[in-house]
Write an enzyme that holds these catalytic residues in place. Structure first.
Site, PDB file in Angstrom:
ATOM      1  N   SER A 131       0.625  -3.516  12.093  1.00  0.00           N
ATOM      2  CA  SER A 131       0.408  -4.253  13.340  1.00  0.00           C
ATOM      3  C   SER A 131       0.650  -3.414  14.590  1.00  0.00           C
ATOM      4  O   SER A 131      -0.008  -3.621  15.609  1.00  0.00           O
ATOM      5  CB  SER A 131       1.265  -5.523  13.380  1.00  0.00           C
ATOM      6  N   HIS A 182       4.877  -4.396  18.005  1.00  0.00           N
ATOM      7  CA  HIS A 182       3.644  -4.830  18.666  1.00  0.00           C
ATOM      8  C   HIS A 182       3.585  -4.296  20.098  1.00  0.00           C
ATOM      9  O   HIS A 182       2.572  -3.736  20.528  1.00  0.00           O
ATOM     10  CB  HIS A 182       3.557  -6.351  18.680  1.00  0.00           C
TER      11      HIS A 182
END
Length: 199
Positions: A131, A182
């Site tokens: 991610s 992230h």
């Protein structure tokens, strides 16, 4: 629409070789870990290269890259693989395979570095997943949408804006999501994209 995939399997492999290799490694590592333990078991994840934000593992820098290819549970693998399958190909064609490979690994590394540097909590964090690198890809498209507006059609720009906003909301609301990876991957991707694009 930039993110609709019309390619057949052979075309996808030929046109997007780095993305295809990344997807293959993720799947192979998932199956291997399930056979040799469990992808939801922290000890198994650490044996295969997961990153932990405490010493000694935080000082083993190969983990900052290896953990990008590991996933915890099939749902984690499926979500990240789908995002890669859809969003990565246009960026690979735009940068070229080697610059794209450097961009992808660099975004993932910065996302993991952010986890180690900034996460503070009562428990250690075992971090795996693509991610951070995927948010780097989103950041590259946001860079294009902001500074090269004619390079993206309106629907693709809207899609990216929606994905970024919803993605960050999801990151903060859902438990056990590493939002530091992230955020770090997103900032890293935004900073890495411009110099790679110009060379």
């Amino acid at each position: 629409m930039l993110f609709l995939r019309y390619e057949n399997f052979r075309q996808y492999l030929r046109w997007y070789p780095i993305t295809s290799i990344i997807l293959s490694i993720q799947l192979i590592m998932y199956v291997w870990m399930e056979i040799d333990g469990s992808t939801r078991d922290n000890l198994t994840l650490i044996r295969f290269g997961a990153l932990e934000n405490e010493l000694p593992y935080s000082g083993e820098y190969w983990r900052y890259f290896a953990s990008v290819f590991l996933h915890s549970g099939f749902d984690h693998l499926l979500f990240n693989s789908f995002s890669l399958f859809v969003f990565a190909p246009p960026l690979e064609r735009m940068l070229g395979k080697w610059k794209y490979c450097l961009f992808y690994l660099g975004s993932g590394f910065i996302g993991n570095l952010a986890t180690v540097l900034f996460f503070r909590g009562p428990e250690t964090v075992v971090s795996v997943g693509a991610s951070g690198a995927i948010y780097g890809i989103f950041a590259a498209y946001l860079f294009i949408a902001l500074f090269f507006k004619k390079a993206l059609d309106k629907q693709s720009s809207s899609t990216i804006m929606t994905v970024v906003v919803v993605g960050f909301i999801y990151s903060f609301l859902i438990p056990q999501v590493n939002y530091f990876a992230h955020i770090g991957g997103f900032i890293g991707g935004f900073l890495l994209f411009a110099p790679l694009l110009r060379r």
